[in-house]
Design a protein around this motif. Structure first.
Motif, PDB file in Angstrom:
ATOM      1  N   CYS A 280       0.829  -1.209   0.000  1.00 43.23           N
ATOM      2  CA  CYS A 280       0.000   0.000   0.000  1.00 43.23           C
ATOM      3  C   CYS A 280       0.863   1.258   0.000  1.00 43.23           C
ATOM      4  O   CYS A 280       0.522   2.258  -0.648  1.00 43.23           O
ATOM      5  N   ARG A 281       1.962   1.225   0.729  1.00 41.53           N
ATOM      6  CA  ARG A 281       2.873   2.368   0.755  1.00 41.53           C
ATOM      7  C   ARG A 281       3.453   2.627  -0.628  1.00 41.53           C
ATOM      8  O   ARG A 281       3.513   3.775  -1.092  1.00 41.53           O
ATOM      9  N   LEU A 282       3.883   1.583  -1.297  1.00 42.12           N
ATOM     10  CA  LEU A 282       4.407   1.742  -2.656  1.00 42.12           C
ATOM     11  C   LEU A 282       3.334   2.304  -3.586  1.00 42.12           C
ATOM     12  O   LEU A 282       3.607   3.179  -4.411  1.00 42.12           O
ATOM     13  N   ALA A 283       2.117   1.791  -3.451  1.00 44.20           N
ATOM     14  CA  ALA A 283       1.023   2.239  -4.317  1.00 44.20           C
ATOM     15  C   ALA A 283       0.686   3.698  -4.088  1.00 44.20           C
ATOM     16  O   ALA A 283       0.406   4.446  -5.044  1.00 44.20           O
ATOM     17  N   SER A 284       0.704   4.145  -2.833  1.00 47.44           N
ATOM     18  CA  SER A 284       0.317   5.518  -2.526  1.00 47.44           C
ATOM     19  C   SER A 284       1.400   6.529  -2.868  1.00 47.44           C
ATOM     20  O   SER A 284       1.100   7.689  -3.175  1.00 47.44           O
ATOM     21  N   THR A 285       2.668   6.119  -2.825  1.00 46.42           N
ATOM     22  CA  THR A 285       3.761   7.050  -3.118  1.00 46.42           C
ATOM     23  C   THR A 285       4.169   7.016  -4.584  1.00 46.42           C
ATOM     24  O   THR A 285       4.870   7.914  -5.043  1.00 46.42           O
ATOM     25  N   SER A 286       3.730   6.015  -5.316  1.00 44.62           N
ATOM     26  CA  SER A 286       4.044   5.904  -6.737  1.00 44.62           C
ATOM     27  C   SER A 286       2.797   5.426  -7.471  1.00 44.62           C
ATOM     28  O   SER A 286       2.659   4.261  -7.830  1.00 44.62           O
ATOM     29  N   PRO A 287       1.835   6.358  -7.707  1.00 45.46           N
ATOM     30  CA  PRO A 287       0.508   5.965  -8.204  1.00 45.46           C
ATOM     31  C   PRO A 287       0.471   5.423  -9.621  1.00 45.46           C
ATOM     32  O   PRO A 287      -0.582   4.956 -10.059  1.00 45.46           O
ATOM     33  N   SER A 288       1.577   5.460 -10.332  1.00 44.78           N
ATOM     34  CA  SER A 288       1.605   4.874 -11.668  1.00 44.78           C
ATOM     35  C   SER A 288       2.256   3.493 -11.665  1.00 44.78           C
ATOM     36  O   SER A 288       2.568   2.941 -12.719  1.00 44.78           O
ATOM     37  N   SER A 289       2.441   2.945 -10.473  1.00 44.15           N
ATOM     38  CA  SER A 289       3.137   1.670 -10.344  1.00 44.15           C
ATOM     39  C   SER A 289       2.245   0.496 -10.722  1.00 44.15           C
ATOM     40  O   SER A 289       1.025   0.629 -10.879  1.00 44.15           O
ATOM     41  N   SER A 290       2.872  -0.666 -10.837  1.00 43.00           N
ATOM     42  CA  SER A 290       2.179  -1.932 -11.047  1.00 43.00           C
ATOM     43  C   SER A 290       2.685  -2.895  -9.993  1.00 43.00           C
ATOM     44  O   SER A 290       3.881  -3.209  -9.950  1.00 43.00           O
ATOM     45  N   ILE A 291       1.773  -3.341  -9.113  1.00 44.78           N
ATOM     46  CA  ILE A 291       2.166  -4.136  -7.953  1.00 44.78           C
ATOM     47  C   ILE A 291       1.336  -5.404  -7.900  1.00 44.78           C
ATOM     48  O   ILE A 291       0.114  -5.357  -8.037  1.00 44.78           O
ATOM     49  N   ILE A 292       2.016  -6.527  -7.713  1.00 50.01           N
ATOM     50  CA  ILE A 292       1.335  -7.805  -7.490  1.00 50.01           C
ATOM     51  C   ILE A 292       1.558  -8.215  -6.044  1.00 50.01           C
ATOM     52  O   ILE A 292       2.696  -8.237  -5.563  1.00 50.01           O
ATOM     53  N   ILE A 293       0.457  -8.516  -5.334  1.00 51.06           N
ATOM     54  CA  ILE A 293       0.572  -9.074  -3.993  1.00 51.06           C
ATOM     55  C   ILE A 293       0.158 -10.545  -4.047  1.00 51.06           C
ATOM     56  O   ILE A 293      -0.715 -10.919  -4.834  1.00 51.06           O
ATOM     57  N   SER A 294       0.795 -11.347  -3.212  1.00 51.92           N
ATOM     58  CA  SER A 294       0.538 -12.789  -3.261  1.00 51.92           C
ATOM     59  C   SER A 294       0.469 -13.380  -1.873  1.00 51.92           C
ATOM     60  O   SER A 294       1.175 -12.969  -0.956  1.00 51.92           O
ATOM     61  N   GLY A 295      -0.402 -14.373  -1.733  1.00 48.46           N
ATOM     62  CA  GLY A 295      -0.615 -15.119  -0.510  1.00 48.46           C
ATOM     63  C   GLY A 295      -1.689 -16.144  -0.790  1.00 48.46           C
ATOM     64  O   GLY A 295      -2.056 -16.387  -1.939  1.00 48.46           O
ATOM     65  N   ARG A 296      -2.203 -16.734   0.271  1.00 41.90           N
ATOM     66  CA  ARG A 296      -3.216 -17.780   0.081  1.00 41.90           C
ATOM     67  C   ARG A 296      -4.547 -17.220  -0.403  1.00 41.90           C
ATOM     68  O   ARG A 296      -5.205 -17.810  -1.250  1.00 41.90           O
ATOM     69  N   THR A 297      -4.975 -16.083   0.181  1.00 42.40           N
ATOM     70  CA  THR A 297      -6.293 -15.535  -0.166  1.00 42.40           C
ATOM     71  C   THR A 297      -6.186 -14.050  -0.474  1.00 42.40           C
ATOM     72  O   THR A 297      -5.387 -13.327   0.133  1.00 42.40           O
ATOM     73  N   CYS A 298      -7.012 -13.603  -1.379  1.00 42.47           N
ATOM     74  CA  CYS A 298      -7.020 -12.194  -1.775  1.00 42.47           C
ATOM     75  C   CYS A 298      -7.713 -11.367  -0.703  1.00 42.47           C
ATOM     76  O   CYS A 298      -8.794 -11.722  -0.239  1.00 42.47           O
ATOM     77  N   PRO A 299      -7.113 -10.255  -0.279  1.00 40.71           N
ATOM     78  CA  PRO A 299      -7.785  -9.399   0.700  1.00 40.71           C
ATOM     79  C   PRO A 299      -9.036  -8.775   0.096  1.00 40.71           C
ATOM     80  O   PRO A 299      -9.090  -8.498  -1.104  1.00 40.71           O
ATOM     81  N   SER A 300     -10.031  -8.580   0.945  1.00 41.32           N
ATOM     82  CA  SER A 300     -11.272  -7.955   0.489  1.00 41.32           C
ATOM     83  C   SER A 300     -11.609  -6.785   1.411  1.00 41.32           C
ATOM     84  O   SER A 300     -11.776  -6.969   2.615  1.00 41.32           O
ATOM     85  N   PRO A 301     -11.645  -5.571   0.873  1.00 40.69           N
ATOM     86  CA  PRO A 301     -11.444  -5.245  -0.534  1.00 40.69           C
ATOM     87  C   PRO A 301      -9.960  -5.224  -0.904  1.00 40.69           C
ATOM     88  O   PRO A 301      -9.107  -5.045  -0.027  1.00 40.69           O
ATOM     89  N   LEU A 302      -9.670  -5.407  -2.178  1.00 40.27           N
ATOM     90  CA  LEU A 302      -8.298  -5.297  -2.667  1.00 40.27           C
ATOM     91  C   LEU A 302      -7.904  -3.820  -2.641  1.00 40.27           C
ATOM     92  O   LEU A 302      -8.589  -2.986  -3.229  1.00 40.27           O
ATOM     93  N   PRO A 303      -6.811  -3.488  -1.948  1.00 34.65           N
ATOM     94  CA  PRO A 303      -6.433  -2.075  -1.878  1.00 34.65           C
ATOM     95  C   PRO A 303      -5.900  -1.558  -3.215  1.00 34.65           C
ATOM     96  O   PRO A 303      -5.302  -2.320  -3.986  1.00 34.65           O
ATOM     97  N   HIS A 304      -6.140  -0.296  -3.485  1.00 30.16           N
ATOM     98  CA  HIS A 304      -5.618   0.344  -4.699  1.00 30.16           C
ATOM     99  C   HIS A 304      -5.801  -0.558  -5.929  1.00 30.16           C
ATOM    100  O   HIS A 304      -4.822  -0.916  -6.601  1.00 30.16           O
ATOM    101  N   PRO A 305      -7.026  -0.957  -6.231  1.00 30.39           N
ATOM    102  CA  PRO A 305      -7.241  -1.952  -7.289  1.00 30.39           C
ATOM    103  C   PRO A 305      -6.790  -1.516  -8.678  1.00 30.39           C
ATOM    104  O   PRO A 305      -6.605  -2.364  -9.550  1.00 30.39           O
TER     105      PRO A 305
END
Length: 296
Positions: free
Chosen positions: A21-46
């Motif tokens: 989320c920090r990367l997304a908020s400080t660099s709004p043109s970024s492309s970020i993949i998050i990974s784990g067992r389950t997708c958070p709901s809601p997905l932040p910065h979709p």
């Protein structure tokens, strides 16, 4: 901040989620993949963050995951920052996965090394590779060198498992600092890849509450807000520290760093010998490759 391409393993909750989320908020043109067992709901910065599932305790799942990742947008535009923060708080005895690796050690150590190995071709020449675990307490002196995976009777325990995962991570951070440059190529600005082992300190996440009885969880939550750092503050400090220490280390011709919970360099860390690094790496690949071969 210029646009970043980032992958955050363990980014579905806790420190990893806050770092994404920090990367997304400080660099709004970024492309970020998050990974784990389950997708958070809601997905932040979709509009910036997407989710790719991963069981990070399974070497075969990791191999499949890295193959899938190579077919995403990162096939042509490479990864600027790889963050691995996956972990569990557990008091369970040794519990092997179907691949023959203790579940805790698979998550905290072996899987992270396989992720780095498989994703090296997808990293930019100046990528930052960050392991969030415990960059403070590791030392080659804490290892049982004849039983690195702690399979012998009497060797496995909470403290010794932590010693081994933390210490072998230290060794591999230094290993990758030299070997990880081999496939890097040239960065236009002349920068090189940097490998970081970060100590987050006490952070108010759900990990501790997962192992406590229900009647204590309310108290832990309340106390945590007072004495522990928030994931957001931790994320800010670590990400700033990664960049500052990477540039600092590069000026010294050093491409690895251990940083504390304020992003500062941890002083006095052991510099591993070539033999020590090779022994840990050889053991790691023997374990990982044997796991990958299960069921073939």
């Amino acid at each position: 901040m210029p646009p970043l391409r980032a992958v955050v393993i363990g980014g579905t909750s806790g420190i990893g989620h806050a770092m994404a989320c920090r990367l997304a908020s400080t660099s709004p043109s970024s492309s970020i993949i998050i990974s784990g067992r389950t997708c958070p709901s809601p997905l932040p910065h979709p509009d910036i963050i997407s989710f790719l599932p991963l069981d990070a305790t399974s070497m075969r799942s990791i191999k499949s995951y890295t193959t899938s990742l190579a077919q995403t947008q990162f096939a042509s535009s490479k990864i600027d920052i790889l963050i691995m923060s996956q972990g569990i708080m557990s008091t369970a005895p040794r519990t092997e996965t179907p691949e023959g690796i203790d579940r805790k050690m698979a998550l905290h150590y072996y899987g992270k090394q396989l992720l780095i190995r498989e994703l090296l071709p997808l990293l930019t020449a100046s990528a930052r590779v960050v392991t969030v675990y415990d960059g403070w307490l590791g030392s080659p002196d804490k290892l049982l060198w004849d039983d690195l995976d702690l399979k012998r009777a009497g060797n496995y325990g909470l403290a010794k498992t932590a010693d081994h995962c933390v210490s072998m991570t230290d060794g591999m951070v230094q290993y990758w600092a030299t070997r990880g440059q081999a496939q890097a190529g040239e960065d236009p600005a002349g920068r090189k890849r940097h490998f970081v082992h970060a100590y987050p300190g006490g952070v108010n996440t759900n990990l501790l509450r997962e192992v406590l009885p229900g009647y204590l969880q309310g108290a832990v939550k309340a106390v945590g807000k007072v004495v522990l750092t928030s994931p957001e503050t931790c994320a800010e400090r670590l990400l700033e520290g990664v960049e500052v220490r990477s540039e600092e280390g590069e000026g010294e011709g050093r491409y690895w760093s251990n940083i504390d919970n304020k992003g500062r360099t941890i002083k006095g860390k052991a510099v591993w010998t070539e033999e020590q690094m090779e022994r840990v790496a050889r053991h790691t690949w023997e374990m990982v490759d044997a796991a990958l071969a299960v069921g073939e």
